[in-house]
Scaffold this motif. Structure first.
Motif, mmCIF file in Angstrom:
data_model
loop_
_atom_site.group_PDB
_atom_site.id
_atom_site.type_symbol
_atom_site.label_atom_id
_atom_site.label_comp_id
_atom_site.label_asym_id
_atom_site.label_seq_id
_atom_site.Cartn_x
_atom_site.Cartn_y
_atom_site.Cartn_z
ATOM 1 N N LYS A 223 0.838 -1.210 0.000
ATOM 2 C CA LYS A 223 0.000 0.000 0.000
ATOM 3 C C LYS A 223 0.872 1.259 0.000
ATOM 4 C CE LYS A 223 -3.938 -2.087 2.439
ATOM 5 N NZ LYS A 223 -4.740 -2.059 3.704
ATOM 6 N N THR A 224 1.960 1.209 0.760
ATOM 7 C CA THR A 224 2.852 2.363 0.868
ATOM 8 C C THR A 224 3.554 2.629 -0.449
ATOM 9 O OG1 THR A 224 3.216 1.869 3.215
ATOM 10 C CG2 THR A 224 4.793 3.320 2.140
ATOM 11 N N TYR A 225 4.093 1.584 -1.056
ATOM 12 C CA TYR A 225 4.797 1.753 -2.327
ATOM 13 C C TYR A 225 3.847 2.184 -3.444
ATOM 14 C CZ TYR A 225 9.362 -0.101 -0.891
ATOM 15 O OH TYR A 225 10.590 -0.282 -0.321
ATOM 16 N N GLN A 226 2.633 1.688 -3.428
ATOM 17 C CA GLN A 226 1.664 2.106 -4.447
ATOM 18 C C GLN A 226 1.436 3.611 -4.381
ATOM 19 O OE1 GLN A 226 -1.557 -0.541 -3.372
ATOM 20 N NE2 GLN A 226 -1.076 -1.996 -5.036
ATOM 21 N N LYS A 227 1.334 4.139 -3.168
ATOM 22 C CA LYS A 227 1.167 5.585 -3.015
ATOM 23 C C LYS A 227 2.421 6.325 -3.459
ATOM 24 C CE LYS A 227 -2.038 5.247 0.906
ATOM 25 N NZ LYS A 227 -2.220 5.519 2.363
ATOM 26 N N GLY A 228 3.586 5.803 -3.064
ATOM 27 C CA GLY A 228 4.838 6.453 -3.426
ATOM 28 C C GLY A 228 5.063 6.496 -4.920
ATOM 29 N N ILE A 229 4.770 5.406 -5.602
ATOM 30 C CA ILE A 229 4.950 5.341 -7.050
ATOM 31 C C ILE A 229 3.970 6.271 -7.757
ATOM 32 C CG2 ILE A 229 4.672 3.832 -9.069
ATOM 33 C CD1 ILE A 229 5.864 1.569 -7.351
ATOM 34 N N LYS A 230 2.769 6.330 -7.246
ATOM 35 C CA LYS A 230 1.749 7.180 -7.864
ATOM 36 C C LYS A 230 2.138 8.657 -7.822
ATOM 37 C CE LYS A 230 -3.228 8.152 -7.772
ATOM 38 N NZ LYS A 230 -4.529 7.823 -7.111
ATOM 39 N N MET A 231 2.732 9.092 -6.735
ATOM 40 C CA MET A 231 3.053 10.521 -6.615
ATOM 41 C C MET A 231 4.453 10.872 -7.124
ATOM 42 S SD MET A 231 3.731 11.083 -2.518
ATOM 43 C CE MET A 231 2.074 10.532 -2.117
ATOM 44 N N SER A 232 5.290 9.877 -7.343
ATOM 45 C CA SER A 232 6.655 10.150 -7.789
ATOM 46 C C SER A 232 6.707 10.540 -9.264
ATOM 47 C CB SER A 232 7.544 8.918 -7.566
ATOM 48 O OG SER A 232 8.826 9.124 -8.114
ATOM 49 N N ASP A 233 7.636 11.436 -9.598
ATOM 50 C CA ASP A 233 7.880 11.801 -10.993
ATOM 51 C C ASP A 233 9.252 11.316 -11.435
ATOM 52 O OD1 ASP A 233 9.502 13.423 -9.503
ATOM 53 O OD2 ASP A 233 8.869 15.320 -10.411
ATOM 54 N N ASN A 234 9.814 10.376 -10.682
ATOM 55 C CA ASN A 234 11.176 9.899 -10.932
ATOM 56 C C ASN A 234 11.139 8.399 -11.225
ATOM 57 O OD1 ASN A 234 13.829 8.754 -10.372
ATOM 58 N ND2 ASN A 234 14.381 10.752 -9.523
ATOM 59 N N ASP A 235 11.397 8.026 -12.472
ATOM 60 C CA ASP A 235 11.315 6.617 -12.866
ATOM 61 C C ASP A 235 12.304 5.744 -12.109
ATOM 62 O OD1 ASP A 235 9.269 7.163 -14.573
ATOM 63 O OD2 ASP A 235 10.416 6.903 -16.428
ATOM 64 N N PHE A 236 13.474 6.288 -11.820
ATOM 65 C CA PHE A 236 14.468 5.499 -11.085
ATOM 66 C C PHE A 236 13.940 5.139 -9.703
ATOM 67 C CE2 PHE A 236 17.968 5.189 -8.043
ATOM 68 C CZ PHE A 236 18.740 4.196 -8.629
ATOM 69 N N GLU A 237 13.363 6.119 -9.014
ATOM 70 C CA GLU A 237 12.813 5.860 -7.685
ATOM 71 C C GLU A 237 11.632 4.889 -7.761
ATOM 72 O OE1 GLU A 237 14.209 6.778 -5.045
ATOM 73 O OE2 GLU A 237 15.555 8.380 -5.672
ATOM 74 N N LYS A 238 10.825 5.032 -8.801
ATOM 75 C CA LYS A 238 9.705 4.109 -8.987
ATOM 76 C C LYS A 238 10.208 2.676 -9.162
ATOM 77 C CE LYS A 238 6.559 7.432 -11.190
ATOM 78 N NZ LYS A 238 5.797 7.749 -12.414
ATOM 79 N N SER A 239 11.254 2.522 -9.952
ATOM 80 C CA SER A 239 11.779 1.179 -10.200
ATOM 81 C C SER A 239 12.386 0.588 -8.932
ATOM 82 C CB SER A 239 12.825 1.208 -11.322
ATOM 83 O OG SER A 239 13.982 1.937 -10.958
ATOM 84 N N GLU A 240 12.979 1.433 -8.099
ATOM 85 C CA GLU A 240 13.547 0.947 -6.838
ATOM 86 C C GLU A 240 12.449 0.458 -5.900
ATOM 87 O OE1 GLU A 240 15.691 2.892 -2.977
ATOM 88 O OE2 GLU A 240 16.602 3.338 -4.921
ATOM 89 N N MET A 241 11.384 1.241 -5.800
ATOM 90 C CA MET A 241 10.277 0.826 -4.940
ATOM 91 C C MET A 241 9.642 -0.463 -5.451
ATOM 92 S SD MET A 241 8.426 4.412 -3.749
ATOM 93 C CE MET A 241 8.644 5.436 -5.205
ATOM 94 N N ALA A 242 9.455 -0.552 -6.748
ATOM 95 C CA ALA A 242 8.845 -1.745 -7.332
ATOM 96 C C ALA A 242 9.725 -2.973 -7.130
ATOM 97 C CB ALA A 242 8.578 -1.519 -8.822
ATOM 98 N N LEU A 243 11.024 -2.788 -7.291
ATOM 99 C CA LEU A 243 11.948 -3.907 -7.096
ATOM 100 C C LEU A 243 11.897 -4.421 -5.660
ATOM 101 C CD1 LEU A 243 14.255 -5.778 -7.996
ATOM 102 C CD2 LEU A 243 15.846 -3.956 -7.347
ATOM 103 N N ASN A 244 11.883 -3.505 -4.700
ATOM 104 C CA ASN A 244 11.806 -3.927 -3.301
ATOM 105 C C ASN A 244 10.541 -4.736 -3.035
ATOM 106 O OD1 ASN A 244 14.226 -2.718 -2.596
ATOM 107 N ND2 ASN A 244 13.271 -0.818 -1.910
#
Length: 290
Positions: A223-244
């Motif tokens: 749930k936390t990562y879904q929110k973080g990815i939704k609001m992020s504008d940085n693909d690298f950070e999105k990929s890091e969250m998704a990988l974790n």
């Protein structure tokens, strides 16, 4: 004295590298960030007979810095001899996180025998006027975090947090340090309060999701990562969250959920990047014993 300042960002450019030393290499056992405000020598190259020497300090604008001042020779009896000291100027080397050799701190008596001050006069330029201000404490914490010295960082960050927990950048640095040290139970309440105060900072969600994954609280992490990815504008950070998140489900052997997060990781990760390669590795190992 003429100051010829050259900013170098790669130790290899002036050949400061990991190597054998003419003295027992176990003597080089101090991390450079633990040698702040000290005269030090670095290990020499195997083909050299002299060691680089100089002074390490922390520039709150640029980070940990080695003020290179010359060379030291150590004879077979372990005696230090000042081999070369330039009167023309000096070279400043920015010390890279995780990549710099440990150092040997030169004893004060030897420093004095070189006719050098224990603390150079120019050091005052880099010392903060108010070392106990919340900004200075946060900046110190940031620079120690940046080089992986998170235990050192906590000394400053926890003190700053007591002064003003919502000071710009402080909550992230404190949570980052706790997470890096595996103190997830301390990171979570800091991040919960940070998100309550500023719910649009996706870095808070990144760190909070990481803490939940490490505590095996996978539904909360998702749930936390879904929110973080939704609001992020940085693909690298999105990929890091998704990988974790993918790794969390990999450990749970939940293939369906793993595949969902592997797809998200690949969506945002650069082709052939480290994160994409991790997903490839997980897929290859899926059926192997774990």
């Amino acid at each position: 004295m003429k100051k010829n300042i050259l900013l170098l960002f790669l130790f290899s450019t002036i050949q400061f590298c990991f190597s054998q030393s003419s003295i027992d290499k176990s003597a080089f056992n101090v991390k450079y960030y633990d040698a702040k405000d000290k005269w030090v020598i670095f290990p020499k190259k195997a083909t050299d007979s002299i060691h680089p020497f100089g002074f390490i300090y922390l520039d709150l604008q640029a980070g940990f810095t080695f003020n290179y001042e010359g060379s030291v020779r150590i004879d077979n009896n372990g005696k230090f001899k000042l081999y070369n000291k330039s009167n023309e100027g000096y070279t400043k080397v920015r010390l890279e996180p995780y990549k710099t050799a440990s150092v040997f701190i030169i004893p004060d008596k030897i420093v004095e025998s070189f006719e050098l001050p224990i603390k150079p006069e120019w050091l005052t330029i880099y010392q903060p006027s108010n070392p106990e201000s919340i900004k200075t404490l946060k900046d110190y914490g940031y620079h120690y975090n940046h080089v992986g010295a998170c235990e050192n960082a906590l000394i400053f960050l926890e003190k700053a947090y007591k002064l003003n927990p919502h000071f710009d950048g402080l909550e992230f640095e404190l949570a980052y340090a706790y997470n890096h040290l595996g103190q997830y139970e301390k990171a979570i309440p800091v991040l919960d309060k940070a998100i309550s105060n500023n719910p649009k900072n996706y870095y808070f969600f990144r760190e909070l999701g990481f803490a939940y994954v490490k505590q095996n609280k996978i539904p909360l992490a998702e749930k936390t990562y879904q929110k973080g990815i939704k609001m992020s504008d940085n693909d690298f950070e999105k990929s890091e969250m998704a990988l974790n998140m993918a790794q969390g489900y990999f450990k749970l052997k939940d293939r369906k959920k793993f595949d969902q997060w592997a797809k998200i990781t690949r969506k945002y990760a650069e082709p052939n990047s480290q994160y994409a390669q991790y997903i490839d590795m997980f897929e290859k190992e899926w059926d192997s014993p774990r």
